[in-house]
Write a protein that holds these residues in place. Sequence first.
Motif, mmCIF file in Angstrom:
data_model
loop_
_atom_site.group_PDB
_atom_site.id
_atom_site.type_symbol
_atom_site.label_atom_id
_atom_site.label_comp_id
_atom_site.label_asym_id
_atom_site.label_seq_id
_atom_site.Cartn_x
_atom_site.Cartn_y
_atom_site.Cartn_z
ATOM 1 N N ARG A 127 0.847 -1.204 0.000
ATOM 2 C CA ARG A 127 0.000 0.000 0.000
ATOM 3 C C ARG A 127 0.881 1.253 0.000
ATOM 4 N NH1 ARG A 127 -4.009 2.155 4.583
ATOM 5 N NH2 ARG A 127 -4.321 4.126 3.525
ATOM 6 N N ASP B 147 0.590 3.985 -2.838
ATOM 7 C CA ASP B 147 -0.020 5.272 -2.454
ATOM 8 C C ASP B 147 1.004 6.384 -2.234
ATOM 9 O OD1 ASP B 147 -2.335 3.912 -2.559
ATOM 10 O OD2 ASP B 147 -2.775 3.944 -0.415
ATOM 11 N N HIS B 148 2.164 6.031 -1.685
ATOM 12 C CA HIS B 148 3.123 7.090 -1.323
ATOM 13 C C HIS B 148 4.302 7.194 -2.269
ATOM 14 C CE1 HIS B 148 1.182 8.027 2.517
ATOM 15 N NE2 HIS B 148 0.844 6.746 2.474
ATOM 16 N N ASN C 76 -7.928 -2.978 2.752
ATOM 17 C CA ASN C 76 -7.663 -2.113 1.597
ATOM 18 C C ASN C 76 -8.269 -2.705 0.333
ATOM 19 O OD1 ASN C 76 -5.737 -0.068 2.752
ATOM 20 N ND2 ASN C 76 -4.685 -1.958 3.282
#
Length: 253
Positions: free
Chosen positions: A57, A61-62, A84
Motif C-alpha cells: 500500500r 499510495d506514497h 484495503n
Amino acid sequence: MPVEICRLYENPSLREIGGGLIRPGGLELTKKALAVSALKPGGRLLDIGCGTGAALRYLIDHCGFRAVGIDPSMLLLSEGRAKNPGLPLAGATGTLLPFADRSMDGVLAECSLSVMSDVEEALGECFRVLDSEGALLIHDVYARNPPGAAGLRELPFKSCLTGAVSKEQWIERFEGCGFNVIFWEDHSRALKEFAARLIFEHGRLETFWGCSTETPGLEQGARIQSALFSARPGYFLAVARKAGEPFSARSGR
Ligand SMILES: C[S@@+](CC[C@H](N)C(=O)[O-])C[C@H]1O[C@@H](n2cnc3c(N)ncnc32)[C@H](O)[C@@H]1O
C-alpha cells in the motif's frame, strides 16, 4: 505440489507489534532499500510474501509504483483485502510467480525469502521476472554465528529464523542465481527491537515461541530460545542487480 503455509505469520500479535508489517525494521527499511535501488516512481514492482500488503500500500499510495503483491496465506490476503479493497494482492508462492519474463523493474522480498523451502528456486523466479536493469531488494534474517545455525533447522516450526544462513551463504545464493550484490548493510538492531516488543507483549520470548508451535509449552519455548541464541540471528538489507545468466543455467544444472 501443495504450498506449505507458515502459520506463525498468521498470528495477529506479530502484525500488531510490526504496525501491520510482520517483520523488523518497519517502512524505514523499505524506504532505505528503495533509495539504494534508485527505482523510479511508475516502475513495476513485485512484493513477494507481502502478508496483508502493508508495504505494498505504501509503495502504491506514497511512492507511485505500479506494484503488486503475492502471498500463499489466504488468511493474510483476505485480511489485506478487507482493510484495503482494491489492493492488488494475489495468492501465489515465490517459487512459481504468475508473471511474465522480464515484466518487473523491481522485486521486493521483505523477510520472506528465508521462509521458503527452496530459496534458490525463488531467486530463479525473481531473476526470470526482472527486467535486465531490474533490482532485487531484500531484507532478511542471517546467522551471525553460522555453526549455531544447524540447530535452527531442527526447530518444530518453519520461519525466517529457522531458514537463517550466514552472510557468505546468502551472497553465494544471490550470485549463484545470477545476481550481483551491490549493497549489504547490517540491521540487526531492528531485529533486537522487534524481539524487545515481543517480550513487552508476551512477558518473555519463551512464552511467544512456546505458543507458536504444534506442541506448545514453556519448555518447548526455552528449547527454541536456546537454539536462537547459539545462531546469533542478525538482520540485513541487501540490493542486488542482474549480472548475467544464473549459474545453474550456465552449467546446465
Ligand atoms: C516475515 S513475513 C513478512 C511479510 C511482509 N513481507 C512484511 O513485510 O510484513 C513472511 C511472509 O512470507 C509469506 N510466505 C511464506 N511462504 C511463502 C512462499 N513460499 N512464497 C511467498 N511468500 C511466502 C508468509 O505468508 C508471510 O506473509
